[in-house]
Design a protein around this motif. Structure first.
Motif, mmCIF file in Angstrom:
data_model
loop_
_atom_site.group_PDB
_atom_site.id
_atom_site.type_symbol
_atom_site.label_atom_id
_atom_site.label_comp_id
_atom_site.label_asym_id
_atom_site.label_seq_id
_atom_site.Cartn_x
_atom_site.Cartn_y
_atom_site.Cartn_z
ATOM 1 N N MET A 1 -6.542 -2.417 1.335
ATOM 2 C CA MET A 1 -6.131 -2.116 -0.026
ATOM 3 C C MET A 1 -4.664 -1.671 0.015
ATOM 4 O O MET A 1 -4.247 -0.993 0.940
ATOM 5 C CB MET A 1 -7.030 -1.028 -0.592
ATOM 6 C CG MET A 1 -6.742 -0.762 -2.026
ATOM 7 S SD MET A 1 -8.098 -0.034 -2.962
ATOM 8 C CE MET A 1 -8.297 1.545 -2.210
ATOM 9 N N ALA A 2 -3.907 -2.079 -0.999
ATOM 10 C CA ALA A 2 -2.489 -1.732 -1.072
ATOM 11 C C ALA A 2 -2.210 -0.982 -2.367
ATOM 12 O O ALA A 2 -2.734 -1.335 -3.427
ATOM 13 C CB ALA A 2 -1.642 -2.988 -1.017
ATOM 14 N N ASN A 3 -1.356 0.003 -2.301
ATOM 15 C CA ASN A 3 -0.962 0.785 -3.459
ATOM 16 C C ASN A 3 0.087 -0.010 -4.234
ATOM 17 O O ASN A 3 1.158 -0.317 -3.716
ATOM 18 C CB ASN A 3 -0.389 2.126 -3.006
ATOM 19 C CG ASN A 3 0.027 3.001 -4.173
ATOM 20 O OD1 ASN A 3 0.084 2.559 -5.318
ATOM 21 N ND2 ASN A 3 0.327 4.246 -3.873
#
Length: 163
Positions: A1-3
């Motif tokens: 997951m990436a911000n």
């Protein structure tokens, strides 16, 4: 997951769906190279990234995969012959590393083929030739789209690979 906090698609022009470039010869340079494992894991291929540096399709990228380490001797022979053609096209006959082939202009001969799995059209590089007799390396910083399309520091429109 990436911000992705702070990203706003309203402020960014979306990418266009890239259609294959037309069949023809294009002046290009290798901008990246990497050895990668084959899907079966039984060998490795050299992936070369070519960037078109002139004309209507400047900055388009095309990829070539050379099966240099493969249990299939025919695949290796084909890859070695293609690598020889690339070396001759860029004027580096005895490279010690794939980076020795980077940023040297050559002509790539591009075809269009239909993918067997999806039926979509895609580009394929089917040949290489020398651009001219005096190929000079191009600084990586000069490959950006702004450098290729804007005047150089001398105020001329001379492309970086012709300076």
């Amino acid at each position: 997951m990436a911000n992705l906090q702070g990203f706003d698609a309203n402020t960014i022009k979306p990418a266009n769906d890239l259609e294959p470039i037309p069949v023809g010869k294009y002046v290009a340079v290798i901008t990246d190279s990497e050895m990668k494992p084959t899907k079966s894991g039984a060998g490795n291929y050299l992936q070369l990234t070519f960037q078109v540096i002139e004309g209507e399709h400047a900055n388009r990228l095309l990829w070539v995969r050379l099966n240099l380490d493969n249990p299939n001797a025919t695949a290796v022979e084909i890859a070695r012959r293609e690598l020889s053609a690339i070396c001759r096209a860029v004027g580096v006959l005895t490279p010690t590393d794939s980076t020795d082939l980077h940023n040297l202009p050559c002509n790539i001969h591009v075809k269009v083929k239909r993918r067997s799995d999806t039926g979509e059209l895609q580009n394929e590089v089917k040949g290489y030739s020398r651009r001219d007799a005096s190929a000079q390396p191009i600084a990586a910083s000069e490959l950006s789209s702004t450098a290729a399309s804007s005047p150089d520091s001398s105020g001329t429109d001379t492309p970086p690979w012709q300076r």
